[in-house]
Design an enzyme around this catalytic site. Sequence first.
Site, PDB file in Angstrom:
ATOM      1  N   GLU A  87       8.466  15.726  16.314  1.00 34.61           N
ATOM      2  CA  GLU A  87       8.945  15.737  14.934  1.00 34.61           C
ATOM      3  C   GLU A  87       8.166  16.791  14.141  1.00 34.61           C
ATOM      4  O   GLU A  87       6.942  16.839  14.216  1.00 34.61           O
ATOM      5  CB  GLU A  87       8.713  14.353  14.322  1.00 34.61           C
ATOM      6  N   GLU A 144       9.292   1.271  11.069  1.00 33.07           N
ATOM      7  CA  GLU A 144      10.304   2.331  10.916  1.00 33.07           C
ATOM      8  C   GLU A 144       9.554   3.651  11.067  1.00 33.07           C
ATOM      9  O   GLU A 144       8.762   4.013  10.196  1.00 33.07           O
ATOM     10  CB  GLU A 144      10.955   2.257   9.536  1.00 33.07           C
ATOM     11  N   CYS A 181      12.966  11.088   7.712  1.00 31.19           N
ATOM     12  CA  CYS A 181      12.860  10.552   9.077  1.00 31.19           C
ATOM     13  C   CYS A 181      14.138  10.800   9.853  1.00 31.19           C
ATOM     14  O   CYS A 181      14.121  10.981  11.055  1.00 31.19           O
ATOM     15  CB  CYS A 181      12.568   9.060   9.014  1.00 31.19           C
ATOM     16  N   LYS A 190       0.864  -1.188   0.000  1.00 30.20           N
ATOM     17  CA  LYS A 190       0.000   0.000   0.000  1.00 30.20           C
ATOM     18  C   LYS A 190       0.894   1.230   0.000  1.00 30.20           C
ATOM     19  O   LYS A 190       1.504   1.578   1.012  1.00 30.20           O
ATOM     20  CB  LYS A 190      -0.911   0.061   1.228  1.00 30.20           C
TER      21      LYS A 190
HETATM   22  P1  NAD Z   1       1.717   8.178   8.043  1.00 34.21           P
HETATM   23  O1  NAD Z   1       1.933   7.386   9.293  1.00 34.21           O
HETATM   24  O2  NAD Z   1       0.655   9.188   8.022  1.00 34.21           O
HETATM   25  O3  NAD Z   1       1.395   7.191   6.823  1.00 34.21           O
HETATM   26  C1  NAD Z   1       2.255   6.126   6.461  1.00 34.21           C
HETATM   27  C2  NAD Z   1       1.454   5.098   5.682  1.00 34.21           C
HETATM   28  O4  NAD Z   1       0.514   4.481   6.561  1.00 34.21           O
HETATM   29  C3  NAD Z   1       0.644   5.688   4.528  1.00 34.21           C
HETATM   30  O5  NAD Z   1       0.681   4.785   3.437  1.00 34.21           O
HETATM   31  C4  NAD Z   1      -0.752   5.771   5.119  1.00 34.21           C
HETATM   32  O6  NAD Z   1      -1.772   5.759   4.162  1.00 34.21           O
HETATM   33  C5  NAD Z   1      -0.779   4.516   5.981  1.00 34.21           C
HETATM   34  N1  NAD Z   1      -1.784   4.534   7.054  1.00 34.21           N
HETATM   35  C6  NAD Z   1      -2.408   5.604   7.600  1.00 34.21           C
HETATM   36  N2  NAD Z   1      -3.252   5.193   8.576  1.00 34.21           N
HETATM   37  C7  NAD Z   1      -3.156   3.845   8.653  1.00 34.21           C
HETATM   38  C8  NAD Z   1      -3.748   2.843   9.463  1.00 34.21           C
HETATM   39  N3  NAD Z   1      -4.635   3.155  10.410  1.00 34.21           N
HETATM   40  N4  NAD Z   1      -3.394   1.554   9.288  1.00 34.21           N
HETATM   41  C9  NAD Z   1      -2.472   1.222   8.359  1.00 34.21           C
HETATM   42  N5  NAD Z   1      -1.876   2.124   7.542  1.00 34.21           N
HETATM   43  C10 NAD Z   1      -2.218   3.413   7.687  1.00 34.21           C
HETATM   44  O7  NAD Z   1       3.133   8.801   7.683  1.00 34.21           O
HETATM   45  P2  NAD Z   1       3.477   9.837   6.518  1.00 34.21           P
HETATM   46  O8  NAD Z   1       2.985  11.171   6.936  1.00 34.21           O
HETATM   47  O9  NAD Z   1       3.048   9.269   5.213  1.00 34.21           O
HETATM   48  O10 NAD Z   1       5.089   9.803   6.551  1.00 34.21           O
HETATM   49  C11 NAD Z   1       5.856  10.605   7.380  1.00 34.21           C
HETATM   50  C12 NAD Z   1       6.307   9.824   8.599  1.00 34.21           C
HETATM   51  O11 NAD Z   1       7.076   8.703   8.207  1.00 34.21           O
HETATM   52  C13 NAD Z   1       7.239  10.641   9.487  1.00 34.21           C
HETATM   53  O12 NAD Z   1       6.861  10.479  10.834  1.00 34.21           O
HETATM   54  C14 NAD Z   1       8.604  10.026   9.238  1.00 34.21           C
HETATM   55  O13 NAD Z   1       9.515  10.194  10.290  1.00 34.21           O
HETATM   56  C15 NAD Z   1       8.256   8.607   8.998  1.00 34.21           C
HETATM   57  N6  NAD Z   1       9.354   7.958   8.255  1.00 34.21           N
HETATM   58  C16 NAD Z   1      10.160   7.049   8.902  1.00 34.21           C
HETATM   59  C17 NAD Z   1      11.230   6.455   8.236  1.00 34.21           C
HETATM   60  C18 NAD Z   1      12.139   5.457   8.915  1.00 34.21           C
HETATM   61  O14 NAD Z   1      12.834   4.719   8.235  1.00 34.21           O
HETATM   62  N7  NAD Z   1      12.172   5.407  10.234  1.00 34.21           N
HETATM   63  C19 NAD Z   1      11.473   6.790   6.904  1.00 34.21           C
HETATM   64  C20 NAD Z   1      10.644   7.726   6.287  1.00 34.21           C
HETATM   65  C21 NAD Z   1       9.578   8.294   6.961  1.00 34.21           C
END
Ligand code: NAD
Length: 483
Positions: free
Chosen positions: A377, A245, A279, A170
């Site tokens: 963050e 992650e 991140c 997804k």
């Molecule tokens: P997000 O948590 O809003 O969404 C991530 C994914 O999860 C999306 O595909 C979203 O549609 C899906 N999602 C949303 N609600 C869900 C649910 N209830 N159940 C399952 N899936 C669901 O994050 P974002 O805003 O897309 O990305 C930014 C975040 O990602 C930041 O916090 C960043 O630090 C983190 N990030 C972490 C890493 C790492 O390797 N640690 C790398 C990149 C980004």
Amino acid sequence: MFVDGKHVETSRSGRTFDSVDPSTQQAWARVPDADASDVDLAVAAANQALVGPWGETTGVERARVLRSIAEKILQNLDYLAELEARDSGRLLRDAKTQVRLVVDWFYYFAGLADKFTGQTIPTGHKNMMVYTEAVPVGTVGIIVPWNAPLLLLAWKLAPALAVGCTVVVKPSDYTPATALALGPILQEAGVPDGAFNVVTGFGPAVGEAITAHPRINKIAFTGSTATGMLVGKAAMSNMTRVTLELGGKSAQLVFEDADIESALNGVMNGIFVASGQTCMAGSRLLLHESIHDKFVAELVKRAEAIRIGPPTDPSTQIGPIVNAKQHTSILEKIATAQRQGATLVCGGGVPSSVTGWYVEPTIFTDVEPDMEIAQEEVFGPVMAVMKFSTEAEAIELANNTRFGLAAGVWSQSVHRAHRVSRQLRAGTVWVNTYRAFSPAAPFGGFGHSGLGRENGLEAMRSFSETRTVWIEMEGETRDPFSV
Ligand code: NAD
């Protein structure tokens, strides 16, 4: 979507949604808005491929397929980079660099596919031969965010395929294009129908259906800590394996004995690249009091000189924020920092020279450890600067966070570099560098930054189960009830 080897519409709803180009704020692509029934179809296809053609492959065969994937991605580099840039607002040249990295990831895991073995285990039982096998964990649900869509997908997809798993992906609803484009590329490289599926849609509909699906064996998730916690809980309801992650609030510690020019470069790279939407962003800067004022003055000069503009313009140095929600959230966090008493020394606003969701590179000084800007963050180009006077104080400040993804240590003393690194609670510590990563080096977080590690051998383990086999070799199994 891409299900069972074909691009398809939704099975029931027929709905679609737009993907918006952040630099123009205009819709540029339309993709299916799926629901749980689409997830069911994709999972059924992936389960079938697991017992069928992909499950039957040897490591040697999978290595060949992964090498072919790498070659085909390389041939499609410009195409994939352009899709990624339009979808996410990432600079076109950065998007090209990321696609090149994706190629490296597939080559690296192709190399491991036929070398990932079990062990023979010596035990106290003389009549027993004991060995372990690494078995694919099964069908994997891969959920990724918008900030590095293709690379973060590759971090999971390459090891999952190398071990022999099948996947249902997804992508983020903001950046669905590149995952969809991978379908035919993987197919051409020899990935059989059903082994790679992409279901597009929103978190509550598609993400939740994946995380709670009883026929998905593992969730590999990258995203925010808040969503990661929901994903972890849902996965546990089926005892589904999970790696998370998540977010970060990584500290850069600059000591008085640092090479100041390198430290300035590393700090700028840490926070402002990709408009801070990474991140591993080094969003907290801890400066020794003796260098604080000069260092900040130089940072401000450099931050103000950054060229902000559309991702496709080759002279642009940082592009837009991915969407309106994120743009508003960054501006709110800037306002809160000001209200709580931090001093704004650079940026803080929306540049007037461009239209789109842009934020100026922003620096706050006089930040106290308990302010929101030091703890939460931002996921934008915003840096919080704090002062320290002793090494112990610097370490305490760095560890004063619920996160623990990464840290940077800047010092020319080899003693201090080691001494400080080993006291930092962070999954990656960079010394006199920042943001270096490799498919071979494990990556992940302490605390609220996640669970488990990606990359390297650890990734192969995270997509496998261990089966231990005991073989009695002397035909002497005793009757347990005889005296
Ligand atoms: P997000 O948590 O809003 O969404 C991530 C994914 O999860 C999306 O595909 C979203 O549609 C899906 N999602 C949303 N609600 C869900 C649910 N209830 N159940 C399952 N899936 C669901 O994050 P974002 O805003 O897309 O990305 C930014 C975040 O990602 C930041 O916090 C960043 O630090 C983190 N990030 C972490 C890493 C790492 O390797 N640690 C790398 C990149 C980004």
